[in-house]
Design a protein around this motif. Structure first.
Motif, PDB file in Angstrom:
ATOM      1  N   ASP A  49      -0.989  -4.791   4.227  1.00 57.70           N
ATOM      2  CA  ASP A  49       0.307  -4.327   4.687  1.00 57.70           C
ATOM      3  C   ASP A  49       0.270  -4.282   6.211  1.00 57.70           C
ATOM      4  OD1 ASP A  49      -1.051  -1.975   5.350  1.00 57.70           O
ATOM      5  OD2 ASP A  49      -0.230  -0.823   3.683  1.00 57.70           O
ATOM      6  N   ASP A  50       1.238  -3.638   6.817  1.00 52.30           N
ATOM      7  CA  ASP A  50       1.311  -3.622   8.273  1.00 52.30           C
ATOM      8  C   ASP A  50       0.221  -2.792   8.928  1.00 52.30           C
ATOM      9  OD1 ASP A  50       3.496  -5.272   8.260  1.00 52.30           O
ATOM     10  OD2 ASP A  50       4.953  -3.634   8.334  1.00 52.30           O
ATOM     11  N   ASP A  51      -0.425  -1.909   8.181  1.00 54.22           N
ATOM     12  CA  ASP A  51      -1.408  -1.005   8.764  1.00 54.22           C
ATOM     13  C   ASP A  51      -2.852  -1.314   8.419  1.00 54.22           C
ATOM     14  OD1 ASP A  51       0.614   0.457   9.957  1.00 54.22           O
ATOM     15  OD2 ASP A  51       0.850   1.764   8.218  1.00 54.22           O
ATOM     16  N   ARG A  52      -3.091  -1.875   7.235  1.00 53.77           N
ATOM     17  CA  ARG A  52      -4.490  -2.044   6.820  1.00 53.77           C
ATOM     18  C   ARG A  52      -4.661  -3.167   5.809  1.00 53.77           C
ATOM     19  NH1 ARG A  52      -2.473   2.468   5.616  1.00 53.77           N
ATOM     20  NH2 ARG A  52      -3.635   3.525   7.208  1.00 53.77           N
ATOM     21  N   ALA A 141      -5.062 -17.801   6.642  1.00 50.65           N
ATOM     22  CA  ALA A 141      -4.206 -17.926   7.821  1.00 50.65           C
ATOM     23  C   ALA A 141      -3.137 -16.834   7.838  1.00 50.65           C
ATOM     24  CB  ALA A 141      -3.565 -19.308   7.850  1.00 50.65           C
ATOM     25  N   GLU A 142      -2.582 -16.505   6.677  1.00 46.46           N
ATOM     26  CA  GLU A 142      -1.590 -15.433   6.593  1.00 46.46           C
ATOM     27  C   GLU A 142      -2.225 -14.086   6.936  1.00 46.46           C
ATOM     28  OE1 GLU A 142       0.140 -15.657   2.702  1.00 46.46           O
ATOM     29  OE2 GLU A 142       1.100 -17.572   3.120  1.00 46.46           O
ATOM     30  N   LEU A 143      -3.433 -13.824   6.431  1.00 47.48           N
ATOM     31  CA  LEU A 143      -4.131 -12.575   6.745  1.00 47.48           C
ATOM     32  C   LEU A 143      -4.472 -12.510   8.236  1.00 47.48           C
ATOM     33  CD1 LEU A 143      -6.512 -12.194   3.672  1.00 47.48           C
ATOM     34  CD2 LEU A 143      -4.514 -10.793   4.229  1.00 47.48           C
ATOM     35  N   ARG A 144      -4.904 -13.623   8.804  1.00 43.15           N
ATOM     36  CA  ARG A 144      -5.225 -13.670  10.232  1.00 43.15           C
ATOM     37  C   ARG A 144      -3.971 -13.388  11.060  1.00 43.15           C
ATOM     38  NH1 ARG A 144      -7.142 -18.691  10.758  1.00 43.15           N
ATOM     39  NH2 ARG A 144      -9.154 -18.065   9.949  1.00 43.15           N
ATOM     40  N   GLY A 145      -2.851 -13.992  10.671  1.00 43.32           N
ATOM     41  CA  GLY A 145      -1.595 -13.742  11.377  1.00 43.32           C
ATOM     42  C   GLY A 145      -1.157 -12.294  11.272  1.00 43.32           C
ATOM     43  N   LEU A 146      -1.304 -11.703  10.099  1.00 43.62           N
ATOM     44  CA  LEU A 146      -0.956 -10.293   9.916  1.00 43.62           C
ATOM     45  C   LEU A 146      -1.861  -9.409  10.760  1.00 43.62           C
ATOM     46  CD1 LEU A 146       0.986  -8.438   8.426  1.00 43.62           C
ATOM     47  CD2 LEU A 146      -0.610  -8.413   6.516  1.00 43.62           C
ATOM     48  N   SER A 147      -3.132  -9.767  10.852  1.00 41.56           N
ATOM     49  CA  SER A 147      -4.073  -9.012  11.682  1.00 41.56           C
ATOM     50  C   SER A 147      -3.668  -9.073  13.152  1.00 41.56           C
ATOM     51  CB  SER A 147      -5.483  -9.577  11.503  1.00 41.56           C
ATOM     52  OG  SER A 147      -6.379  -8.995  12.425  1.00 41.56           O
ATOM     53  N   GLU A 148      -3.272 -10.244  13.626  1.00 35.26           N
ATOM     54  CA  GLU A 148      -2.869 -10.395  15.025  1.00 35.26           C
ATOM     55  C   GLU A 148      -1.563  -9.661  15.312  1.00 35.26           C
ATOM     56  OE1 GLU A 148      -2.777 -14.616  15.475  1.00 35.26           O
ATOM     57  OE2 GLU A 148      -4.973 -14.778  15.472  1.00 35.26           O
ATOM     58  N   GLN A 149      -0.633  -9.674  14.362  1.00 32.64           N
ATOM     59  CA  GLN A 149       0.651  -9.000  14.560  1.00 32.64           C
ATOM     60  C   GLN A 149       0.518  -7.485  14.503  1.00 32.64           C
ATOM     61  OE1 GLN A 149       3.143 -10.458  11.448  1.00 32.64           O
ATOM     62  NE2 GLN A 149       3.570 -12.411  12.463  1.00 32.64           N
ATOM     63  N   SER A 150      -0.315  -6.993  13.602  1.00 32.88           N
ATOM     64  CA  SER A 150      -0.379  -5.557  13.342  1.00 32.88           C
ATOM     65  C   SER A 150      -1.518  -4.848  14.064  1.00 32.88           C
ATOM     66  CB  SER A 150      -0.517  -5.317  11.835  1.00 32.88           C
ATOM     67  OG  SER A 150       0.565  -5.892  11.151  1.00 32.88           O
ATOM     68  N   GLY A 151      -2.404  -5.579  14.709  1.00 35.24           N
ATOM     69  CA  GLY A 151      -3.573  -4.971  15.337  1.00 35.24           C
ATOM     70  C   GLY A 151      -3.260  -4.014  16.461  1.00 35.24           C
ATOM     71  N   HIS A 152      -2.101  -4.107  17.059  1.00 35.36           N
ATOM     72  CA  HIS A 152      -1.750  -3.247  18.187  1.00 35.36           C
ATOM     73  C   HIS A 152      -0.966  -2.005  17.764  1.00 35.36           C
ATOM     74  CE1 HIS A 152       1.778  -5.721  17.473  1.00 35.36           C
ATOM     75  NE2 HIS A 152       2.480  -4.771  18.044  1.00 35.36           N
ATOM     76  N   ARG A 153      -0.577  -1.930  16.511  1.00 35.54           N
ATOM     77  CA  ARG A 153       0.215  -0.791  16.029  1.00 35.54           C
ATOM     78  C   ARG A 153      -0.616   0.483  16.030  1.00 35.54           C
ATOM     79  NH1 ARG A 153       4.503  -1.845  12.260  1.00 35.54           N
ATOM     80  NH2 ARG A 153       3.719  -0.071  11.103  1.00 35.54           N
TER      81      ARG A 153
END
Length: 186
Positions: A49-52, A141-153
């Motif tokens: 999800d967006d957090d973990r 690739a989807e997990l990597r993208g989610l990690s890059e998008q959500s890592g700063h939250r």
């Protein structure tokens, strides 16, 4: 499910029709086999999800806030790497070299046919579902993208948590001990 049904049928038959120690040996065998079948076939999953990222492997569950994830890669297996150097396998995301070769062939054909999407990095439009990546690589690739998008939250912070699956290990150990005792006595 078929393996569980077959195990239940054979074990249940031995429990009902067996004589002497056979029902007890069958019960102990079922205590060993059923949790192991569940652990290796039904249990593995990856939830994001967006957090973990929550990874449920056969014998443990790992919860990784996105800020602790350094990279998600797929070589011969799917793995997530944390900032502190730990590596966790993603059992639920299979890597198929055969699928990779087939996707590379499709991409080569698309490039030869002049498809501009095939020349983009990543095989062209993961969100559009193009066939230029294997399914496991697309998931990574989807997990990597989610990690890059959500890592700063700020809500994606915290410590990694690992919990062992005692609900799997407990019955297996009890069944194994009972099986050894029954086979030694009988």
């Amino acid at each position: 499910m078929l393996l569980l049904a077959l195990t239940g049928w054979i074990g249940g038959d031995a429990l009902v029709r067996g004589e002497g120690l056979t029902p007890w040996v069958a019960l102990a065998g079922l205590l060993v086999l059923v949790p192991l079948i569940v652990a290796f076939t039904l249990r593995p999953a990856v939830f994001a999800d967006d957090d973990r990222l929550r990874v449920r492997n056969p014998f443990r569950t790992i919860v990784l806030p996105w800020q602790t994830v350094a990279d998600v890669r797929a070589g011969y297996s799917s793995e997530v790497f944390t900032e502190d150097g730990a590596t966790y396998q993603l059992w639920a995301v299979p890597v198929s070299l055969r699928q990779r070769k087939a996707a590379a062939r499709r991409r080569s054909r698309a490039i030869a046919a002049g498809d501009p999407a095939a020349t983009r990095p990543g095989g062209g439009g993961i969100a559009r579902g193009t066939p230029h990546l294997a399914s496991g690589d697309r998931t990574i690739a989807e997990l990597r993208g989610l990690s890059e998008q959500s890592g700063h939250r700020p809500t994606a912070a915290g410590e990694p948590r690992v919990r062992w699956a005692y609900e799997i290990a407990g019955p297996v150990l009890v069944g194994a001990v009972a099986l050894v005792v029954l086979l030694a006595v009988g």
